[in-house]
Design a protein around this motif. Structure first.
Motif, PDB file in Angstrom:
ATOM      1  N   MET A   1       1.009  -1.235   0.106  1.00  0.00           N
ATOM      2  CA  MET A   1      -0.053   0.190   0.002  1.00  0.00           C
ATOM      3  C   MET A   1       0.994   1.156   0.026  1.00  0.00           C
ATOM      4  O   MET A   1       0.366   2.295  -0.176  1.00  0.00           O
ATOM      5  CB  MET A   1      -0.901   0.025   1.240  1.00  0.00           C
ATOM      6  CG  MET A   1      -1.919  -1.281   1.683  1.00  0.00           C
ATOM      7  SD  MET A   1      -3.145  -1.334   0.127  1.00  0.00           S
ATOM      8  CE  MET A   1      -3.685  -2.843   0.699  1.00  0.00           C
ATOM      9  N   PHE A  22      -0.867  -1.950  -4.078  1.00  0.00           N
ATOM     10  CA  PHE A  22      -1.931  -1.911  -3.915  1.00  0.00           C
ATOM     11  C   PHE A  22      -2.561  -0.611  -3.910  1.00  0.00           C
ATOM     12  O   PHE A  22      -2.336  -0.061  -2.957  1.00  0.00           O
ATOM     13  CB  PHE A  22      -2.421  -2.868  -2.712  1.00  0.00           C
ATOM     14  CG  PHE A  22      -1.985  -4.240  -3.135  1.00  0.00           C
ATOM     15  CD1 PHE A  22      -3.016  -5.152  -3.976  1.00  0.00           C
ATOM     16  CD2 PHE A  22      -0.816  -4.811  -2.726  1.00  0.00           C
ATOM     17  CE1 PHE A  22      -2.520  -6.393  -4.194  1.00  0.00           C
ATOM     18  CE2 PHE A  22      -0.595  -6.277  -3.083  1.00  0.00           C
ATOM     19  CZ  PHE A  22      -1.511  -7.131  -3.756  1.00  0.00           C
ATOM     20  N   ARG A  23      -3.469  -0.289  -4.657  1.00  0.00           N
ATOM     21  CA  ARG A  23      -4.327   1.146  -4.620  1.00  0.00           C
ATOM     22  C   ARG A  23      -5.850   0.540  -4.592  1.00  0.00           C
ATOM     23  O   ARG A  23      -6.715   0.983  -5.506  1.00  0.00           O
ATOM     24  CB  ARG A  23      -3.988   1.953  -5.748  1.00  0.00           C
ATOM     25  CG  ARG A  23      -2.317   2.273  -5.753  1.00  0.00           C
ATOM     26  CD  ARG A  23      -2.114   3.083  -6.596  1.00  0.00           C
ATOM     27  NE  ARG A  23      -2.291   4.564  -6.120  1.00  0.00           N
ATOM     28  CZ  ARG A  23      -2.424   5.625  -6.909  1.00  0.00           C
ATOM     29  NH1 ARG A  23      -1.776   5.510  -8.019  1.00  0.00           N
ATOM     30  NH2 ARG A  23      -2.591   6.610  -6.094  1.00  0.00           N
ATOM     31  N   LEU A  24      -6.216   0.257  -3.398  1.00  0.00           N
ATOM     32  CA  LEU A  24      -7.565  -0.477  -3.259  1.00  0.00           C
ATOM     33  C   LEU A  24      -8.362   0.296  -2.554  1.00  0.00           C
ATOM     34  O   LEU A  24      -7.807   0.898  -1.388  1.00  0.00           O
ATOM     35  CB  LEU A  24      -7.412  -2.113  -2.775  1.00  0.00           C
ATOM     36  CG  LEU A  24      -6.493  -2.977  -3.604  1.00  0.00           C
ATOM     37  CD1 LEU A  24      -6.451  -4.205  -2.763  1.00  0.00           C
ATOM     38  CD2 LEU A  24      -7.402  -3.035  -4.848  1.00  0.00           C
ATOM     39  N   ASN A  26     -10.973  -1.159  -0.886  1.00  0.00           N
ATOM     40  CA  ASN A  26     -11.264  -2.213   0.057  1.00  0.00           C
ATOM     41  C   ASN A  26      -9.906  -2.882   0.379  1.00  0.00           C
ATOM     42  O   ASN A  26      -9.370  -3.780  -0.456  1.00  0.00           O
ATOM     43  CB  ASN A  26     -12.477  -3.248  -0.527  1.00  0.00           C
ATOM     44  CG  ASN A  26     -12.586  -4.285   0.380  1.00  0.00           C
ATOM     45  OD1 ASN A  26     -11.883  -4.434   1.544  1.00  0.00           O
ATOM     46  ND2 ASN A  26     -13.595  -5.269   0.249  1.00  0.00           N
ATOM     47  N   GLU A  27      -9.465  -2.696   1.626  1.00  0.00           N
ATOM     48  CA  GLU A  27      -8.247  -3.147   1.853  1.00  0.00           C
ATOM     49  C   GLU A  27      -8.094  -4.305   2.881  1.00  0.00           C
ATOM     50  O   GLU A  27      -7.198  -4.533   3.426  1.00  0.00           O
ATOM     51  CB  GLU A  27      -7.209  -2.004   2.450  1.00  0.00           C
ATOM     52  CG  GLU A  27      -7.094  -0.855   1.534  1.00  0.00           C
ATOM     53  CD  GLU A  27      -5.782   0.178   2.224  1.00  0.00           C
ATOM     54  OE1 GLU A  27      -5.887   0.167   3.150  1.00  0.00           O
ATOM     55  OE2 GLU A  27      -5.468   1.103   1.562  1.00  0.00           O
ATOM     56  N   VAL A  32      -7.361  -8.170  -0.806  1.00  0.00           N
ATOM     57  CA  VAL A  32      -6.061  -8.020  -1.171  1.00  0.00           C
ATOM     58  C   VAL A  32      -5.661  -9.275  -1.584  1.00  0.00           C
ATOM     59  O   VAL A  32      -4.894  -9.553  -2.733  1.00  0.00           O
ATOM     60  CB  VAL A  32      -5.282  -7.424   0.055  1.00  0.00           C
ATOM     61  CG1 VAL A  32      -3.606  -7.612  -0.424  1.00  0.00           C
ATOM     62  CG2 VAL A  32      -5.569  -5.964   0.397  1.00  0.00           C
ATOM     63  N   GLU A  57      -9.076  -1.624  -7.942  1.00  0.00           N
ATOM     64  CA  GLU A  57     -10.040  -2.544  -7.241  1.00  0.00           C
ATOM     65  C   GLU A  57     -10.522  -3.675  -8.588  1.00  0.00           C
ATOM     66  O   GLU A  57     -10.727  -4.861  -8.103  1.00  0.00           O
ATOM     67  CB  GLU A  57     -11.320  -1.512  -7.007  1.00  0.00           C
ATOM     68  CG  GLU A  57     -12.139  -2.374  -5.964  1.00  0.00           C
ATOM     69  CD  GLU A  57     -11.503  -2.385  -4.612  1.00  0.00           C
ATOM     70  OE1 GLU A  57     -11.640  -3.607  -4.175  1.00  0.00           O
ATOM     71  OE2 GLU A  57     -10.977  -1.843  -4.149  1.00  0.00           O
TER      72      GLU A  57
END
Length: 71
Positions: A1, A22-24, A26-27, A32, A57
């Protein structure tokens, strides 16, 4: 992240190690892990040769290392 690793790889002009960012929204670990499984299954060659992969996402982007600045 953490975006610092991708930045450091870009400025290093090195081709390894690969980095997955990760550029989410919902982490959660479940989300993930689900995204990571898909990226690993579909990006083995890019990861072996050197890449920065940004996982969103519903998609992901692969930048091959070393990242060259375009003029």
């Amino acid at each position: 992240m953490d975006l610092d690793f991708g930045y450091l790889m870009a400025i290093s002009k090195s081709n390894l190690p690969s980095v997955i960012i990760f550029r989410l929204e919902n982490e959660s670990p479940k989300n993930v892990n689900k995204r990571l499984e898909k990226v690993l299954a579909e990006s083995v060659d890019a990861l072996k040769s050197g890449a920065v992969i940004a996982v969103l996402e519903h998609a992901y982007r692969i930048r091959t290392l070393p990242i060259e600045k375009k003029l």
